[in-house]
Design an enzyme around this catalytic site. Sequence first.
Site, PDB file in Angstrom:
ATOM      1  N   ASP A 173       0.866  -1.161   0.000  1.00 29.22           N
ATOM      2  CA  ASP A 173       0.000   0.000   0.000  1.00 29.22           C
ATOM      3  C   ASP A 173       0.917   1.229   0.000  1.00 29.22           C
ATOM      4  O   ASP A 173       2.071   1.139   0.423  1.00 29.22           O
ATOM      5  CB  ASP A 173      -0.882  -0.009   1.250  1.00 29.22           C
ATOM      6  CG  ASP A 173      -2.183   0.738   1.010  1.00 29.22           C
ATOM      7  OD1 ASP A 173      -2.287   1.441  -0.006  1.00 29.22           O
ATOM      8  OD2 ASP A 173      -3.099   0.608   1.836  1.00 29.22           O
TER       9      ASP A 173
ATOM     10  N   GLU B 294      -0.093   4.773   1.027  1.00 35.91           N
ATOM     11  CA  GLU B 294      -0.324   5.604   2.210  1.00 35.91           C
ATOM     12  C   GLU B 294      -0.249   4.751   3.470  1.00 35.91           C
ATOM     13  O   GLU B 294      -0.760   3.645   3.501  1.00 35.91           O
ATOM     14  CB  GLU B 294      -1.686   6.300   2.082  1.00 35.91           C
ATOM     15  CG  GLU B 294      -1.683   7.307   0.933  1.00 35.91           C
ATOM     16  CD  GLU B 294      -3.078   7.816   0.607  1.00 35.91           C
ATOM     17  OE1 GLU B 294      -3.513   8.795   1.202  1.00 35.91           O
ATOM     18  OE2 GLU B 294      -3.728   7.192  -0.256  1.00 35.91           O
TER      19      GLU B 294
END
Lengths: 200, 200
Positions: free
Chosen positions: A9, A11
């Site tokens: 991922d 963020e």
Amino acid sequence: MKQTILCLDMEWVLTPEIWEEVSKNTGIQELMLTTKDIADYDELMNYRKVHLDKNWLTLDKIQKVIWTIDLLPWSLDFIHWAQERMQVIILSDTFIEFAKPLLKKMWNPTIFCHNLIIENNKIVDYKLRIKDQKTHAVRKFKELNFKTIAAWDSFNDTGMLNEADFWFFFKPGKKATDAFPSIEIANDYEELKKLIERSL
Amino acid sequence: MKQTILCLDMEWVLTPEIWEEVSKNTGIQELMLTTKDIADYDELMNYRKVHLDKNWLTLDKIQKVIWTIDLLPWSLDFIHWAQERMQVIILSDTFIEFAKPLLKKMWNPTIFCHNLIIENNKIVDYKLRIKDQKTHAVRKFKELNFKTIAAWDSFNDTGMLNEADFWFFFKPGKKATDAFPSIEIANDYEELKKLIERSL
């Protein structure tokens, strides 16, 4: 001896949360809301658009703010470590127009994400590349005979995480670890490296 | 407004041909042979193995030679240009053990390629990740709703090239252009950039 794609991922795992930073930087409190506050994503995005408009926050202004966001400490070091050992592809539900400045700071790794629809420098809508893109991407990587490892902070992307050959929590919240008590946790990049190395 | 994955071959498009450079550097003439000389790839690899053994050319020695190979002039600049505008994934039939030093010089872009089987530092065999991996990869990228653009020097990978939304020749030989007279040709990176930009 299967080759590996590490799915990350963006963020929280590599960078701060973009909307949160934009909110802090511009003082627009309403942009602090996430899917935790408004579960329906479409509704949340409409809410954000209303408050962007109200504050004349155009795309170029947002991008200027994003340029000021630093990567998480040591994340670049971690990416380089990973890229020397396997393929790294960021799977993120952010928009490429937001991600670009941060990607550049990461030396432009490969990212699969979505798009904003811009008119006269104004965000008028967003366009998901495909629905549930993370799950689909991991499935395709496996069909191409890659081992897939995923490191995530939450369990929103259950479809994708279940699809991956290995997955780990990275600095998860209590809600995540309560829901998946058997999933191993990395609290920093050094711990994550160890979990990844063991799965290669 | 579809996002794009640019698929590039590594050798000839971004770097010199590895076996050719190893042959020149070690003086082992036999390593100069390619599929143009021995059409059956398995037979060619067996021939190469015989001559590696004969000359005690172990993996670490080959890797040392590969470290000395320079990228093609301006290829790094081209990759950065492309990475700022789209996703770039190298699709190559080389082996990751050979590609690594060159990838590092390119700041480790994503590559889908194959593996060598090594025993005691000796190349004993090779393992294709999957058969016809390039075609499969391009097909999967399209299924993930990416536009695909491919730049290639030859037409060996017809399956993949036919699958791509757009494809161009990059510094092709006469045989390639004779076989596909309608395919547009880029003779350098500046020309290639123009063809790509037009297809975005």
